[in-house]
Design an enzyme around this catalytic site. Structure first.
Site, mmCIF file in Angstrom:
data_model
loop_
_atom_site.group_PDB
_atom_site.id
_atom_site.type_symbol
_atom_site.label_atom_id
_atom_site.label_comp_id
_atom_site.label_asym_id
_atom_site.label_seq_id
_atom_site.Cartn_x
_atom_site.Cartn_y
_atom_site.Cartn_z
ATOM 1 N N GLY A 101 16.208 71.696 56.413
ATOM 2 C CA GLY A 101 17.342 72.345 55.685
ATOM 3 C C GLY A 101 18.273 71.170 54.927
ATOM 4 O O GLY A 101 17.911 69.992 55.169
ATOM 5 N N PRO B 114 21.481 68.787 53.812
ATOM 6 C CA PRO B 114 22.261 67.895 54.382
ATOM 7 C C PRO B 114 23.382 68.638 54.917
ATOM 8 O O PRO B 114 23.981 69.579 54.446
ATOM 9 C CB PRO B 114 22.774 66.659 53.503
ATOM 10 C CG PRO B 114 21.724 66.775 52.404
ATOM 11 C CD PRO B 114 21.179 68.493 52.254
ATOM 12 N N GLU C 61 23.978 86.613 38.818
ATOM 13 C CA GLU C 61 23.144 87.111 39.928
ATOM 14 C C GLU C 61 22.783 88.459 40.069
ATOM 15 O O GLU C 61 21.616 88.620 40.753
ATOM 16 C CB GLU C 61 24.055 86.666 41.222
ATOM 17 C CG GLU C 61 24.632 85.230 41.335
ATOM 18 C CD GLU C 61 23.533 84.219 41.077
ATOM 19 O OE1 GLU C 61 22.175 84.334 41.670
ATOM 20 O OE2 GLU C 61 23.793 83.306 40.711
#
Length: 742
Positions: A358, A360, A570
C-alpha cells in the site's frame, strides 16, 4: 522429577518445568561430583572444559558450614507473616530461598552457568511427554536448529553430557531414552566447503544406515542430507532464554531450600522479549548478584539500557487502526499461532507469511510491531536500507543473513523485512544486474529458510508490489497479500480516537475526518500530534480549535466551486460506469485537494471491457465539459491512464485483429500524436472520449444528483453509490408527466 511443592505462575507447561528442574539439578549435582571439592573449594579449572573455565562463574563467598546442594526443608518464610515476607522482599532478600536458620547461600565457588543455561533451553523444547518419546521412535531423525555457528559449536561440546542428564531426568518420569546418536553441522566456512559438507552428510548417512535414532544439530532443515530430510520427524529450535528458565536456574544456584519467591521475582523481571535482547554475557553477569531478587532487579536494569527498537513492547492490534480485512487477517494469524504454541495445530497449516502493500504511511511497520506486541514475541526487523548501509555486497549479504539467524534463534518471533521493492527485479537489465541478481537470490534462499522454520512469522512490506521480483512474493514465500490503503472516514476517526484517548469524546472528529480524507494514517496521527503541541504551547486543554488549526496546515479549506467541480468529475466516472454496466467502484471520495475513484479493472479483460474502462476513465473530464462548460487539470491522471490502456489494447494485449505485436518496451512518454504510433492511439482515445460525452449528455441530471450526494457525504463506497443511483431512478419515475390538452 521434583517431588516438593512449587508455586507456579507460568506459561511454560508443567511437564516442561518439571523436566527443566530435574535436568538442572542433575547438571548441578554432576558438576559438584566431578569437582569433588571440599568446603571453600576454588578449582582453577572445570573438568568439562579442558584448559579453560569459561563454563564456570565465580560465586559470592559463603560460610564454610553450609551445604553444597539444596537440602533444607523449612524456609524462613515459614516463620514469617505476609507483611514480614513483603518487608524481606523489599530489601532484596528472598525468604523462601533462605533456610529457617538464616542460611541463604549454597557452598559453590564456581557455577556451571553456561551448561545450566543450555540445559534449561534444551528442556524447554519438550512441551509434552509425547515430544520426549518422539526422540526414540523407530529410526527417528530430529533436527535441533541452532543458526548461530559459535553458539552451535559451544552447545555441541556439552550436548552429550546434557543429553545423558536429560535421560536421567526423564527416567524419573518413566520415559526411557536409549540408542540416540548425535551429529553436528560444522561452522559456515567448513559447511560451505565441499569437503566439510561431504563429511557432515556422510556422518548423518552412516548413522541413519545403522538404524540409529539421530539428533542433528544444524542451522535449518535444508542443511540435512536427503536421507535426513526424508526421515526428519521433528524440527526443534533451541529457544532463547526466558524468565521461566532463569527462575529454574535460580532454584539451583541461589536457593538453599530449592524454593523461591516466584511471584515477587516475576514481578521484577523484564518481559521475555526484552530479556532475549540481552547479550548472553550480560545475562550471565546478573547471576553474580547474591539473591534471587537482586538477580531479577539486575536483569531488569540491564534491559532498560537496551535500544528497545526490536523488543516487542509496541502496541497491540487492538490499539491501532487497520482496515477490516487486514484486521481479520492478523487476528486469524494470531489465533493460529496460539493453536500452534498449544500443540493443537502443525506449523504447516499456519499461513505464516504475509505481504503488506500500500502507499507510504499506511501502517505497515506499525502493524508488524502490533502483531509482535499482541503475540508477546520478539520483532526482528530489517530492510533493504539497513542491509545496504552495512557496506559493499558482502556486508549487505552478511547483515541480511544475521537478521535471519537472529529470527530463527528467537522462535517464536515476527520477522519483518521492509522495502522489498528496493531489491528490484532480476529481469530488468542494467549495469548492476549481477549485483541485483546476487542480492535477490540470497533473499529468496533466506525466505525459503524462514518459511521452513516453525514459529517464524514473516511479514514483508512494499509500497509498489509491481516492482518486486515475482519470485520473492510468490506463494510459498508470501502466502497471503494484505492491502493497507489510506483510511476511510471511519478509519480516520478511529485513528484520532486512538491518538487522543479519553479527550476524543469531547471533540468534533467528524468534521476533521471529512477534511483529512485521502491522507495516510501517518499523516492523520501527525495532525493530532500537531494539535496537542498547539494546546501544550498555549497551556490550555486540547480543543476543537487546536485540531482545526492543525488540519489547516495540511488540508486548507477549499473553495466551494472547486469542491463542486471535483464532485461533478467523480460523479462522471461513476455514472458512465453505471450506464456501461461495469462494476461500481469500491470507493469515491472528494477533498479540497482533489478526488479519488477507486475501482478495479478485470484481470482477463476483453476488448469491450478495456474500451468501456477507457470511457469510464474519461468520464470525469467529459462531465466537467458538459455540465460546467470547461475542463480542468484534474483529468491529468485520467488521461495518463487512458493512454496506457489504449496503447496496451492495441500494441501489447493483441485486442485488435490487425496487430499481434507486443511493443511493451515503447515508453509512453515518447509517444508523438503526430507520429504514426501516437496518432493511432490518440484517435482511439478521442473516440472513447466522444462516447463518454454522449453518456454524460444523456444522464446530466443523474450526474448532478450523485455529485450532490458526494458534496454532502464526501466519501461513498460502492453500496452507498448504488443507493444514490437507485434513489434518483425512483425520483425520476415519480416525476409527473405533462399531458397535452386539446
Amino acid at each position: 522429577m521434583p517431588h516438593h511443592s512449587i508455586v507456579r505462575d507460568s506459561a511454560t507447561p508443567a511437564f516442561t518445568l518439571d523436566l527443566m528442574q530435574s535436568l538442572l539439578r542433575h547438571v548441578y549435582v554432576e558438576n559438584h561430583r566431578r569437582t569433588n571439592t571440599p568446603a571453600r573449594f576454588a578449582p582453577s579449572k572445570h573438568p568439562f572444559d579442558d584448559d579453560n573455565d569459561d563454563d564456570l562463574m565465580d560465586f559470592p563467598d559463603t560460610p564454610e558450614d553450609v551445604p553444597t546442594l539444596p537440602s533444607y526443608q523449612t524456609t524462613a518464610a515459614d516463620n514469617l507473616g505476609p507483611e514480614e515476607i513483603a518487608e524481606w522482599q523489599s530489601r532484596g532478600i528472598d525468604p523462601y530461598a533462605t533456610a529457617a536458620d538464616g542460611a541463604n547461600r549454597l557452598q559453590q565457588a564456581k557455577l556451571p552457568l553456561t551448561r545450566l543455561i543450555f540445559a534449561a533451553r534444551f528442556a524447554a523444547i519438550f512441551n509434552t511427554p509425547e515430544m520426549a518419546r518422539s526422540l526414540v521412535s523407530p529410526q527417528a531423525v530430529t533436527l535441533l536448529s541452532i543458526p548461530d555457528d559459535a553458539e552451535r559449536e559451544l552447545f555441541f561440546e556439552m550436548f552429550s553430557d546434557i543429553l545423558e542428564q536429560t535421560a536421567q531426568a526423564l527416567d524419573e518420569a518413566g520415559i526411557y531414552l536409549h540408542g540416540i546418536t548425535v551429529a553436528e553441522l560444522p561452522n559456515v566456512q567448513a559447511a560451505s566447503s565441499h569437503r566439510g559438507r561431504k563429511e557432515f552428510n556422510d556422518k548423518v548417512d552412516r548413522l541413519i544406515a545403522k538404524g540409529n535414532n539421530v539428533i542433528v544439530v544444524a542451522r535449518t532443515r535444508d542443511d540435512l542430507p536427503r536421507s535426513g530430510q526424508l526421515l526428519c520427524t521433528r524440527t526443534a529450535t533451541l529457544p532463547p532464554v526466558t524468565g521461566d528458565m532463569v527462575i529454574e536456574i535460580l532454584r539451583q544456584t541461589h536457593s538453599i531450600t530449592g524454593k523461591l519467591s516466584d511471584v515477587a521475582i516475576r514481578g521484577r523481571f523484564p518481559n521475555d522479549a526484552a530479556l532475549q535482547e540481552l547479550p548472553m554475557p550480560l545475562v550471565k553477569s546478573a547471576f553474580a548478584e547474591q539473591t534471587t531478587l537482586e538477580v531479577a532487579d539486575r536483569l531488569l536494569a540491564l534491559t532498560r539500557r537496551l535500544d528497545t527498537g526490536n523488543v516487542a513492547r509496541g502496541p497491540s492490534l487492538d490499539a491501532i487502526y487497520l482496515p477490516p480485512q487486514a484486521q481479520q487477517d492478523m487476528k486469524h494469524l494470531l489465533s493460529d499461532l496460539g493453536q500452534w504454541q498449544a500443540d493443537n495445530l502443525p506449523w504447516s497449516e499456519v499461513t505464516s507469511s504475509v505481504l503488506l502493500y500500500g502507499p507510504p504511511g499506511t501502517g505497515k511497520t506499525l502493524l508488524a510491531h502490533a502483531l509482535a506486541g499482541s503475540a508477546g514475541i520478539p520483532l526482528i526487523a530489517t530492510s533493504y536500507g539497513i542491509c545496504q548501509k552495512a557496506g559493499h555486497q558482502g556486508d549487505f549479504l552478511r547483515t541480511l543473513s544475521e537478521s535471519v539467524e537472529k529470527a530463527i534463534a528467537c522462535v517464536p518471533c515476527v520477522y519483518f523485512i521492509d522495502e522489498l521493492d528496493s531489491f528490484s527485479k532480476r529481469s530488468v537489465s542494467h549495469r548492476n544486474s549481477g549485483y541485483v541478481a546476487a542480492i535477490v537470490n540470497a533473499l529468496l534462499e533466506h525466505l525459503t529458510t524462514l518459511n521452513n522454520t516453525a514459529g517464524v512469522i514473516v511479514l514483508g512490506a512494499t509500497n509498489l508490489p509491481e516492482n518486486v521480483d515475482p519470485a520473492i512474493i510468490r506463494p510459498g514465500r508470501f502466502d497471503r497479500r494484505t492491502a493497507l490503503e489510506n483510511p476511510n472516514r471511519a478509519g480516520i476517526k478511529r485513528i484520532c480516537e486512538i491518538e487522543l484517548g479519553a479527550t476524543a469524546q469531547d471533540l468534533d472528529l467528524a468534521a476533521v475526518a471529512d477534511r483529512l480524507l485521502g491522507m495516510s494514517g501517518a499523516q492523520v496521527a501527525a495532525v493530532v500530534r500537531d494539535a496537542r503541541g498547539n494546546a501544550r504551547h498555549n497551556n490550555t486543554t486540547l480543543g476543537n480549535q487546536h485540531l482545526h488549526a492543525a488540519v489547516d496546515h495540511v488540508a486548507p479549506e477549499g473553495r466551494q466551486e472547486d469542491l463542486h467541480r471535483i464532485a461533478i468529475h467523480e460523479a462522471g466516472h461513476a455514472v458512465v460506469a453505471h450506464i456501461l454496466g461495469l462494476p461500481l467502484p469500491d470507493m469515491v471520495r472528494i477533498t479540497a485537494r482533489g478526488g479519488a475513484y477507486l475501482g478495479k479493472i478485470p484481470f482477463a479483460a476483453t476488448k469491450k471491457n478495456v474500451c468501456d474502462q477507457i470511457a469510464v476513465t474519461l468520464g470525469g473530464r467529459a462531465a466537467e465539459a458538459v455540465l460546467l462548460g470547461s475542463v480542468s487539470t484534474g483529468a491529468e491522471c485520467d488521461l495518463a491512464q487512458a493512454t496506457e490502456l489504449a496503447f496496451k489494447a492495441r500494441y501489447s494485449w493483441g485486442l485488435y485483429a490487425n496487430n499481434l505485436l507486443s511493443l511493451s518496451s515503447v515508453k509512453l512518454a515518447q509517444l508523438d500524436p503526430l507520429a504514426p504510433l501516437g496518432s493511432v492511439v490518440n484517435a482511439d482515445i478521442k473516440g472513447y472520449y466522444l462516447r463518454a460525452k454522449e453518456i454524460v449528455e444523456d444522464n446530466a441530471k443523474l450526474i448532478q444528483h450523485v455529485a450532490n450526494a458526494l458534496l454532502e457525504q464526501r466519501e461513498m463506497d460502492g453500496q452507498a453509490l448504488k443507493g444514490a443511483l437507485i434513489d434518483h431512478l425512483i425520483m425520476d419515475e415519480r416525476q409527473p408527466t405533462s399531458a397535452s390538452t386539446g
